[in-house]
Design a protein around this motif. Structure first.
Motif, PDB file in Angstrom:
ATOM      1  N   HIS A 151     -26.847  13.359  -0.540  1.00  0.00           N
ATOM      2  CA  HIS A 151     -25.869  12.380  -0.256  1.00  0.00           C
ATOM      3  C   HIS A 151     -25.043  12.009  -1.250  1.00  0.00           C
ATOM      4  N   SER A 154     -19.631  15.268  -2.134  1.00  0.00           N
ATOM      5  CA  SER A 154     -18.930  15.136  -1.172  1.00  0.00           C
ATOM      6  C   SER A 154     -18.883  16.395  -0.170  1.00  0.00           C
ATOM      7  N   GLY A 156     -17.300  18.738   0.782  1.00  0.00           N
ATOM      8  CA  GLY A 156     -16.850  20.080   0.183  1.00  0.00           C
ATOM      9  C   GLY A 156     -17.991  20.750  -0.649  1.00  0.00           C
ATOM     10  N   MET A 157     -18.521  19.742  -1.438  1.00  0.00           N
ATOM     11  CA  MET A 157     -19.326  20.323  -2.468  1.00  0.00           C
ATOM     12  C   MET A 157     -20.705  20.621  -1.517  1.00  0.00           C
ATOM     13  N   ASP A 184     -11.296  18.001   4.978  1.00  0.00           N
ATOM     14  CA  ASP A 184      -9.958  17.691   4.872  1.00  0.00           C
ATOM     15  C   ASP A 184      -9.089  19.241   4.386  1.00  0.00           C
ATOM     16  N   VAL A 185      -8.025  19.354   4.966  1.00  0.00           N
ATOM     17  CA  VAL A 185      -7.348  20.562   4.897  1.00  0.00           C
ATOM     18  C   VAL A 185      -7.393  21.518   3.394  1.00  0.00           C
ATOM     19  N   THR A 186      -7.184  20.611   2.463  1.00  0.00           N
ATOM     20  CA  THR A 186      -6.980  21.121   1.167  1.00  0.00           C
ATOM     21  C   THR A 186      -8.485  21.742   0.859  1.00  0.00           C
ATOM     22  N   ILE A 187      -9.355  20.980   1.049  1.00  0.00           N
ATOM     23  CA  ILE A 187     -10.863  21.377   0.925  1.00  0.00           C
ATOM     24  C   ILE A 187     -11.436  22.366   1.669  1.00  0.00           C
ATOM     25  N   SER A 189      -9.332  25.032   2.656  1.00  0.00           N
ATOM     26  CA  SER A 189      -9.050  26.118   2.475  1.00  0.00           C
ATOM     27  C   SER A 189      -9.635  26.599   1.084  1.00  0.00           C
ATOM     28  N   GLN A 190     -10.148  25.711   0.407  1.00  0.00           N
ATOM     29  CA  GLN A 190     -10.978  26.451  -0.774  1.00  0.00           C
ATOM     30  C   GLN A 190     -12.336  26.959  -0.236  1.00  0.00           C
TER      31      GLN A 190
END
Ligand code: ADP
Ligand code: ADP
Ligand code: MG
Ligand code: MG
Lengths: 321, 332
Positions: A151, A154, A156-157, A184-187, A189-190
């Motif tokens: 928890h 994030s 993404g992580m 989210d879109v930027t994450i 794409s990563q």
């Protein structure tokens, strides 16, 4: 090389309100180092297909079909051997990693545990391998992060951690069920970029499940389109986007807003998906299909080979017509 | 005069529990200004946690701002007497992402509409029945739906019901918070078309909150891009998509997966993640991820300035007039 072959897979749930035909006669193939996109709207059977391959359907029944992995029939394997395949040779990641991570253990511990179980190495070796894995999936300061609880990370992580755990056994097949939908879109794409990198490094086959045709276009080599528990079209990615054959695939592609021109009206597919407990006789898409003819109400279409590696399940393309 | 005018709005949430001692506040919204004209759609886009929903709640008067003002038709929302506030609230309605959560499962759709219409005396009692049917028709539902309960409808239909309730009070502004995010593509278009249709018929203004840029492009005339509680760029929708100025907007646009396998992108992805809105934030909010970051960006917060006509951006590297002055070559 053909790594995984699914033939006629049929999975049902028996509920008080009736039989849910979640996956019906589904067939596809996965090739070494390639990505197969499985696309369709929510409730069409994507997750159940993946879980059936892993034989993780406690509340339902895999009624029939074959799942052949490197020549072995997974649906007939003793549970003990299946456990070794699951999370070893075939790994899976999900939309919400929090649900598959244990909240009371640090992420480092969980990855180490997975390595020890599957690789039978010592804890020490596993620990240094774990740090390497975290580095590999792009987690900054892996030594510190290994001591975090799920928890504290994030979304993404957390997804990176799941991927680290999934690849820890160097699986031949990675099943990724909506891995970026919650991000989210930027994450997102990563994460997709990371999956591409790892695929070329380890030559994994990826089954990428998503409802997003954009993600499919970016990632997949071949695509299977699902509708109401069935595969309606399967094709090489370029063909599918350039020349969709099934009316549902056409409809889906037309629904996407034009990237260049701003429309005044969006195209849509009228109506909504049928109830999987109460499917019509004939084609499942008949009520929403602009091309429906009499036979669509009477007979179920089957997936037929129409050339150039494309398969489509629609009466407009059956041989007799 | 704008229908809605938001001026230097701030909302800080006090921190409790485990973060105590770090700073004391989450700066959910930290100095946001924009206007929405009547009949217009203004979209707020940004990653989750950037403060969009909090702005929506502030605009509706459901949260009190830490600082700043909200004017609706020239009236200062947070300096109104209770009755006046109630009157104004009727003109501002909302639609959420999850229509199910906002509908009473034990009330029929007709019952719900009739209750709203009579409670607020929208029409004479003998006209309530007819008006309820008229509203259902407006949102594309058949009058027989009146006697059905929310669970009997599909996701798309439930969003129509939520829209029906919102328009039944004849509002001038609807705050729509991710209204199509939970819907499948084939249904999403149906709801977006409906929102556009209703806007024209009823002269509605929308404050449209979304994270999906394709949706924003279709629905809005103007867009504000939020990041960590701040607006980084505000422009005409078409301008923003054709010629984004702020590095964050550019990154956001290039991160959208394009449904065309022939155009797979290889260019740089934005690295890192949006930090927490905790503690002291100095300099530009985007500086920790910006590929063009310079020393000044970490020190000094750039103001949102008009760099072209009706095109605002908050970035040290964008100069009014010479807008193209920054590029890869002269940075770093
Ligand atoms: N345990 C279950 N019991 C009954 N029905 C189920 C169960 N799990 C899934 N289903 C049903 O199976 C269908 C397919 O679900 P799923 O594979 O999760 O869809 P997708 O992943 O494409 O969104 C849905 O109609 C769903 O309601
Ligand atoms: N009631 C609240 N109490 C404390 N923090 C909140 C509250 N509501 C929102 N936040 C925080 O404020 C920030 C902005 O949230 P929100 O407005 O919901 O963002 P968005 O809608 O863009 O995802 C987030 O960091 C969120 O955790
Ligand atoms: Mg699913
Ligand atoms: Mg929100």
């Amino acid at each position: 090389m053909k790594v995984l072959e699914v033939r006629g897979l049929t999975t049902r749930f028996y509920t008080l309100e009736g039989v849910v035909k979640a996956v019906e006669n589904v067939s596809f193939e996965m090739w070494g180092g390639k990505t197969l996109g499985l696309v369709g709207e929510s409730g069409c059977g994507k997750t159940v297909t993946a879980l059936s391959i892993m034989r993780l359907i406690p509340q339902g029944e895999i009624v029939s079909g074959n799942v052949r992995y490197k020549g072995r029939e997974l649906l007939k394997l003793p549970e003990g051997e299946m456990r070794r395949i699951r999370g070893g040779e075939i790994a899976m990641i999900f939309q919400e990693p929090l649900l598959s991570l244990n909240p009371v253990f640090t992420i480092g511990n969980q990855i180490v545990e997975a390595i020890v179980v599957h690789k039978r190495t010592s804890r020490m070796e596993a620990e240094s391998f774990m740090i390497k894995l975290l580095e590999l999936v792009g987690i900054p300061s892996p030594r510190e992060m290994a001591g975090c609880y799920p928890h504290q990370l994030s979304g993404g992580m957390r997804q990176r951690v799941m991927i680290a755990m999934a690849i820890s056994t160097q699986p031949s097949v990675l099943i990724a069920d909506e891995p970026t939908t919650a991000l989210d879109v930027t994450i997102a794409s990563q994460i997709l970029e990371l999956m591409r990198e790892l695929q070329s490094k380890f030559k994994m086959s990826i089954l990428l499940i998503t409802h997003d045709l954009g993600v499919i276009a970016e990632m997949a080599d071949a695509v299977a389109v699902m509708y109401a528990g069935e595969i309606v079209e399967c094709a090489e990615v370029g063909h599918l986007f350039k020349k969709p054959l099934h009316p549902y695939t056409k409809g889906l592609l037309e629904c996407l807003p034009d990237p260049v021109r701003r429309e005044t009206y969006l195209k849509t597919i009228p109506g909504h998906v049928p109830d999987l407990r109460n499917l019509p006789s004939g084609c499942n898409f008949q009520d929403r299909c602009p091309y429906a003819i009499q036979v669509c109400k009477e007979a179920k279409p089957h997936l037929v080979d129409v050339g150039s590696g494309t398969f489509v399940s629609c009466h407009l393309y059956q041989e007799e017509l | 005069m704008s229908l809605l005018s938001v001026n230097q709005l701030k909302k800080y949430f006090p921190l409790r529990g485990r973060f105590l001692g770090s700073s004391g506040y989450i700066r959910a919204v930290d100095g946001v200004s924009f206007k929405v004209n009547s009949g217009e759609t203004f979209a707020l886009v940004g990653e989750s946690g950037s403060g969009k929903t909090t702005v929506g709640f502030l605009v509706l008067g459901l949260l009190r701002p830490t600082e700043g003002e909200v004017y609706f038709k020239g009236e200062d929302l947070f300096n109104l007497r209770v009755e006046e506030m109630r009157r104004i609230r009727r003109s501002m309605q909302m639609v959420f992402q999850d229509p199910y959560g906002s509908l009473n499962p034990r009330q029929t759709v007709g019952g719900m509409l009739k209750e709203v219409l009579s409670f607020h005396h929208v029409v004479e009692p003998d006209l309530v029945e007819g008006r309820a049917e008229e509203i259902l028709r407006l949102v594309g539902l058949k009058p027989v739906c009146k006697s059905r309960y929310p669970h009997e409808f599909s996701g798309g239909e439930r969003q129509r019901i939520a829209i029906a309730r919102a328009i039944s009070l004849e509002p001038e502004l609807i705050v729509a918070d991710e209204p199509v995010s939970a819907l499948d593509v084939s249904i999403r278009g149906q709801i977006l078309n409906l929102l556009r249709e209703l806007q024209e018929k009823l002269n509605l203004a929308y404050l449209f909150i979304a994270h999906d840029l394709a949706v924003v492009r279709f629905i809005s005339q103007r867009v504000g891009v939020m990041y960590l509680g701040k607006l980084l760029e505000v422009a005409d929708t078409e301008k923003l998509f054709k010629k984004p100025l702020h590095p964050y907007t550019k990154a956001l646009l290039s991160a959208i997966p394009i449904p065309d396998p022939g155009r797979r992108k290889k260019e740089d992805l934005l690295s890192g993640e949006m930090p927490d809105a905790l503690g002291k934030l100095s300099g530009c909010r985007f500086s920790s991820r910006c590929p063009y970051v310079r020393e000044k960006c970490r020190r000094e917060e750039p103001p949102l300035v008009e760099v072209e006509e009706d095109h605002f951006a908050a970035c040290h590297l964008i100069k009014p007039q010479a807008v193209d002055s920054y590029s890869d070559s002269d940075s770093r």
